[in-house]
Design an enzyme around this catalytic site. Structure first.
Site, short mmCIF file in Angstrom:
data_model
loop_
_atom_site.label_atom_id
_atom_site.label_comp_id
_atom_site.label_asym_id
_atom_site.label_seq_id
_atom_site.Cartn_x
_atom_site.Cartn_y
_atom_site.Cartn_z
N GLY A 1 10.50 -11.46 29.80
CA GLY A 1 11.13 -10.33 30.46
C GLY A 1 12.64 -10.36 30.37
O GLY A 1 13.27 -11.42 30.25
N ASN B 1 9.00 -30.00 20.42
CA ASN B 1 8.52 -31.35 20.10
C ASN B 1 9.02 -31.81 18.74
O ASN B 1 10.20 -31.73 18.46
CB ASN B 1 7.00 -31.41 20.22
CG ASN B 1 6.53 -31.13 21.63
OD1 ASN B 1 7.14 -31.61 22.58
ND2 ASN B 1 5.49 -30.36 21.78
#
Length: 542
Positions: free
Chosen positions: A502, A451
């Site tokens: 992951g 943002n």
């Protein structure tokens, strides 16, 4: 022709003026002496070499690169959803040149099992946020930054902050106007009357005045409202990062060194090969019959049967019967590989408590059908860390609303492992606005570049975290892209840990590969110090 010659007096005067300006420029920059030195130094060179040296000489006298255009585009992230790409164009020796581009991740969470109407609303909101950001970049920001040097990061970020503050004020005024119009149409004479006072609570028979019912449990505080995000705000963070990357490329240096020059501190990302082995082993389907696997140390450890699926974060989501089962699984894998937990491998568990709470029961559902009060969760975590001392961090062990429990777990485990606020923390802009990073009570914070967060904001927040002797963890958002700038930001800012998810899917593997590259570069330059940037392995549950 004598009369007509007067028509060329204008161009003649302009030509003379240009010649005069050129002579003054040569005199001020001592060009004749530089050319003489250059020609003397290239006496034995071939003509092509001489021309090359001349070109280099004049390029040094040219005006430094400045931003001439910033372009925003809508592209797809790792989940095939829209996000923002920003390109930086600079004027170099009077010619515009595309320097670099970055892709920023959105702040939107991904709800895999959301109802169709909710999913459609989220897609529409995301699309609006990206389109607004593209509009901001292409219409206003590009004009605001024209002529500015990419090396002036602080000045660029200040322009972006001012632009965003104006947008926030515009949005506030718009909402106030809409509310006033709505109130004026809804109000009726009856609605202006004050509501009747609520009836006094019924007093139980035999209950004495002032006596509390000891059997009544403390109600669970409702979740705090989500921190509002102004649509289009990702334009600020993306442009700030793109300018930093452009400055790095123009200076022929990696982005992490550019960030480090702003931070005046440097770290290095180190990733051990063991992480790949662990992830691959967990992803492999278990055989139908229980088998034993011979480890590198000659021992045999039986493997538990694992069933599950891969989440969008690249984590293996497994089913388990006890809290300890996933940790025992990892422990067994490490033993088979000849690795000792707590020595060569440590764990940071993302508890994600906000996803476990059942508001209808006022408890946390730690496993399917197993519920615990917030106070009981403290005992659960203490017991878990005692059984598995290789756990060095707990991320979001409670919701941010459970401030009392944050204090309790910090008192109980703060000296044994890091208590880190991720989702429970506030955004970078809110943290900087308040100057307070101690709520909830923790030893570290996960910060994200998203943002309206600028590069200067990241430098400032990590300085604030360091000064308070807290630990900064640089994390990625859920809807990330294949842009690997996040790694350079983490290294340049000097954070100790990075949270990538992951070791799967291209958007994450790219970042892990970037970690290896940075390590190699710093090793070659002799800048690899004792402080390491370590990745946090994910541990998910179902």
């Amino acid at each position: 022709m004598g009369e007509g010659g007067g028509c060329s007096s204008g161009p003649t005067r302009d030509l003379q003026k240009l010649k005069q300006q050129a002579m003054e420029y040569y005199r001020e920059n001592d060009v004749p002496r530089r050319l003489e030195e250059l020609l003397n130094s290239t006496f034995y060179l071939q003509p092509a070499d001489v021309y090359g040296h001349l070109a280099n000489c004049f390029s040094k006298l040219a005006k430094p690169p400045t931003i001439c255009k910033v372009v925003g585009k809508s592209v797809l992230d790792g989940l095939g959803l829209p996000t923002l790409q920003v390109e930086i164009f600079c004027t170099i020796q009077n010619f515009p040149k595309n320097i670099c581009s970055v892709v920023i991740s959105t702040h939107f969470e991904v709800h895999e099992n959301a109802p169709p109407e909710v999913a459609e609303a989220e897609v529409a909101e995301r699309l609006d946020a990206v389109n607004t950001a593209v509009q901001w970049v292409n219409e206003t920001i590009t004009k605001e930054l024209q002529g500015m040097a990419p090396s002036s990061q602080a000045e660029v970020d200040q322009v972006l902050r001012t632009f965003f503050e104006n947008k926030v004020q515009e949005d506030k005024e718009k909402k106030e106007l809409e509310k006033s119009v709505e109130d004026s149409t809804v109000l009726t004479p009856s609605s202006l009357m004050p509501p009747p006072p609520p009836p006094p609570p019924a007093k139980k028979k035999g209950q004495k005045q002032g006596r509390k019912d000891t059997l009544t449990e403390k109600p669970v505080r409702p979740p705090e409202p989500v921190e509002p995000v102004l649509s289009g705000s990702m334009a600020i963070g993306a442009v700030s990062l793109a300018v930093a990357k452009a400055s790095a490329m123009l200076g022929n240096k990696p982005l992490y060194l550019r960030i480090a020059s702003l931070k005046h501190q440097q770290g290095v990302a180190m990733l051990q090969q063991i992480q790949k082995h662990i992830t691959k082993t967990m992803e492999m389907p278990s055989p139908p019959k229980a088998e034993t696997k011979k480890g590198h140390n000659g021992g045999k450890i039986s493997q538990q049967q694992v069933t599950g699926k891969m989440s969008h974060l690249g984590c293996l989501t497994i089913n388990y019967d006890t809290i300890e089962q996933p940790l025992l699984l990892i422990q067994g894998i490490c033993a088979n590989l000849g690795l000792e937990m707590g020595t060569k491998l440590h764990l940071a568990i993302n508890c994600a408590a906000h996803e476990l709470v059942d508001y209808s029961k006022g408890k946390y559902e730690v496993m399917t059908g197993t519920y615990k009060h917030a106070a009981e969760m403290v005992d659960l975590y203490v017991d878990l860390v005692s059984k598995f001392p290789s756990i060095i961090a707990l991320i979001d062990p409670f919701r941010k609303e459970d401030s009392e429990q944050w204090g309790s777990i910090y008192s109980a485990l703060g000296s044994r492992c890091h208590i880190i606020a991720g989702t429970a923390s506030r955004s970078v802009s809110k943290l900087l606005e308040d100057g307070n990073i101690s709520t909830p009570r923790s030893s570290g914070l996960i910060i994200k570049h998203t943002n309206q967060t600028t590069i200067s904001d990241l430098v400032e927040i990590t300085d604030l975290i360091d000064s308070n002797k807290h630990m900064a963890v640089f994390g990625s958002t859920e809807g990330e892209s294949s842009d690997d700038s996040l790694v350079d930001l983490a290294v340049g800012l000097g954070v100790q840990f990075i949270k990538l998810g992951g070791l799967s899917r291209g958007e994450r593997v790219t970042k892990y590969n970037r970690l290896f590259t940075v390590e190699e570069e710093l090793n070659q330059s002799g800048a690899l110090g004792t402080r390491c940037l370590l990745p946090l392995l994910p541990l998910s549950h179902e």
